[in-house]
Scaffold this active site. Structure first.
Site, PDB file in Angstrom:
ATOM      1  N   ASP A  64      -6.116  -2.596   6.477  1.00 33.16           N
ATOM      2  CA  ASP A  64      -6.057  -3.578   7.559  1.00 33.16           C
ATOM      3  C   ASP A  64      -4.784  -4.400   7.450  1.00 33.16           C
ATOM      4  OD1 ASP A  64      -6.882  -6.463   6.218  1.00 33.16           O
ATOM      5  OD2 ASP A  64      -7.867  -4.783   5.223  1.00 33.16           O
TER       6      ASP A  64
ATOM      7  N   GLY B  26      -5.189  -6.674   0.855  1.00 35.62           N
ATOM      8  CA  GLY B  26      -5.593  -5.876   2.012  1.00 35.62           C
ATOM      9  C   GLY B  26      -4.757  -4.621   2.101  1.00 35.62           C
ATOM     10  N   GLU B  27      -4.600  -4.099   3.312  1.00 37.86           N
ATOM     11  CA  GLU B  27      -3.776  -2.918   3.591  1.00 37.86           C
ATOM     12  C   GLU B  27      -4.374  -1.606   3.077  1.00 37.86           C
ATOM     13  OE1 GLU B  27       0.151  -3.433   1.993  1.00 37.86           O
ATOM     14  OE2 GLU B  27       0.483  -5.360   2.983  1.00 37.86           O
ATOM     15  N   GLY B  28      -5.475  -1.669   2.324  1.00 41.09           N
ATOM     16  CA  GLY B  28      -5.972  -0.487   1.624  1.00 41.09           C
ATOM     17  C   GLY B  28      -5.460  -0.430   0.200  1.00 41.09           C
TER      18      GLY B  28
ATOM     19  N   VAL C  85       0.825  -1.212   0.000  1.00 38.28           N
ATOM     20  CA  VAL C  85       0.000   0.000   0.000  1.00 38.28           C
ATOM     21  C   VAL C  85       0.855   1.256   0.000  1.00 38.28           C
ATOM     22  CG1 VAL C  85      -0.312   0.235   2.521  1.00 38.28           C
ATOM     23  CG2 VAL C  85      -2.088   1.047   0.960  1.00 38.28           C
TER      24      VAL C  85
END
Length: 342
Positions: free
Chosen positions: A171, A313-315, A93
């Site tokens: 996340d 994930g992570e954005g 991200v």
């Protein structure tokens, strides 16, 4: 009761009229036109304001199901290691956000590590070290879900006060997809078999273990999932509660929120139970490969902007949609009108 403002329906109608008057066939720019009108309603003006200050907040925490249950292809110690990677600017991200000029912040909500040497501001909202294994115990102690929710609201306020035009929840936590699946199954009454995916890339035996964990968790928490904070306590995590608070407060402040993948989708379902009108301020950035996200987005009435087969994930998926939102704004702000043709 959290007061949520309504997007400006008048600005939305004016935007649709202007879009129809641009130098193009009616509806020729498809989803971009829908997004442009949505942004006008959110900002209360035509054209909408630029989305210059985009902020990603990665909520980090560990889950007890990532221990003995073997629901992930990776050990939960990876969560703490990844916090340091975020801070070094080397995560997925970080790299992808850099392409659109978005800022990335990581917050330790429930990492099962002291994170020695990490800046104090990363740990300022820590609720606990890890959440409980939801198949055999509650995720949180009494009152922790509410505390985490308020932490998420405070974090959203801080980002908005610093100038955020658009918020993205990220996340990080080994076991996240299992927790997200349990939350979605509980809220929507969907069987575990239908919502559980392969997460970090487990094989069919690993997915079967995840299904069994979610089934056990749902059975253990039966009768305690109707109230959102009870649900978060039994089946969620401090990170899920904080993410829900972040989503609600973005809406309360009238700032658009771009959901990422499976985890923010599950948190959004719970957040809507707390503040139903908050969902009017959310968009879905991308389609995750996890099945529970599809159930969550359908229930929320949201269609993903992108479908790139992402599951990091992570954005990381949502930041890819920022360019699309900026393109949507550009067409209504910069295209000429049919009436001006010579």
């Amino acid at each position: 009761m959290i007061e949520i403002p309504l997007p400006d329906s008048g600005a939305h109608a004016d935007a649709l009229a202007r879009l129809d008057a641009l130098v193009k066939p009616l509806g020729a720019l498809g989803r971009l036109e829908e997004l442009a009108a949505w942004l006008c309603a959110a900002h209360g003006t035509v054209p909408p304001r630029p989305l210059d200050d985009v902020r990603v907040v990665v909520f980090a925490g560990d889950h007890g199901v990532a221990g003995a249950s073997a629901v992930s292809a990776y050990p939960r110690e990876i969560t703490a290691a990844m916090v340091r990677v975020f801070l070094a600017g080397k995560s997925g991200v970080n790299v992808l956000a850099g392409q659109v000029g978005a800022r990335v912040r990581v917050v330790d909500i429930a990492v099962d590590d002291d994170l020695d040497g990490v800046p104090d501001e990363v740990r300022a909202y820590k609720i606990r070290r890890g959440s409980g294994a939801i198949d055999v115990e509650d995720a949180l102690e009494a009152g922790e879900a509410e505390r985490a929710f308020e932490a998420g609201r405070a974090i959203a306020d801080a980002e908005i006060d610093a100038g955020a035009d658009l918020l993205i929840p990220g996340d990080m936590g080994i076991g996240n997809t299992t927790v997200a699946s349990a939350l979605v199954a509980a809220v929507l009454g969907v069987p575990a078999e239908d919502v559980v995916g392969t997460g970090t890339g487990v094989d069919e035996a690993g997915r079967a273990r995840k299904v069994a964990v979610v089934e056990a968790a749902l059975a253990r928490a039966a009768g305690r999932t109707a109230e959102p904070f009870s649900l978060l306590t039994a089946l969620g995590s401090a990170c899920a509660a904080a993410t829900a608070g972040f989503l609600v407060q973005g809406a309360a402040r009238g700032v658009p929120v771009l959901l990422d993948g499976v985890y923010s989708g599950a948190a959004a379902l719970v957040a809507r139970e707390i503040a139903p009108d908050a969902a009017r301020w959310w968009l879905a950035g991308h389609r995750s490969t996890e099945p529970s996200q599809a159930f969550a987005l359908k229930a929320l009435g949201l269609a993903p902007i992108l479908d790139l087969g992402l599951r990091l994930g992570e954005g990381s998926g949502a930041v890819q949609a920022v360019s699309t939102l900026r393109a949507a704004r550009a067409i209504i702000a910069e295209m000429g009108l049919l009436a001006d043709l010579a």
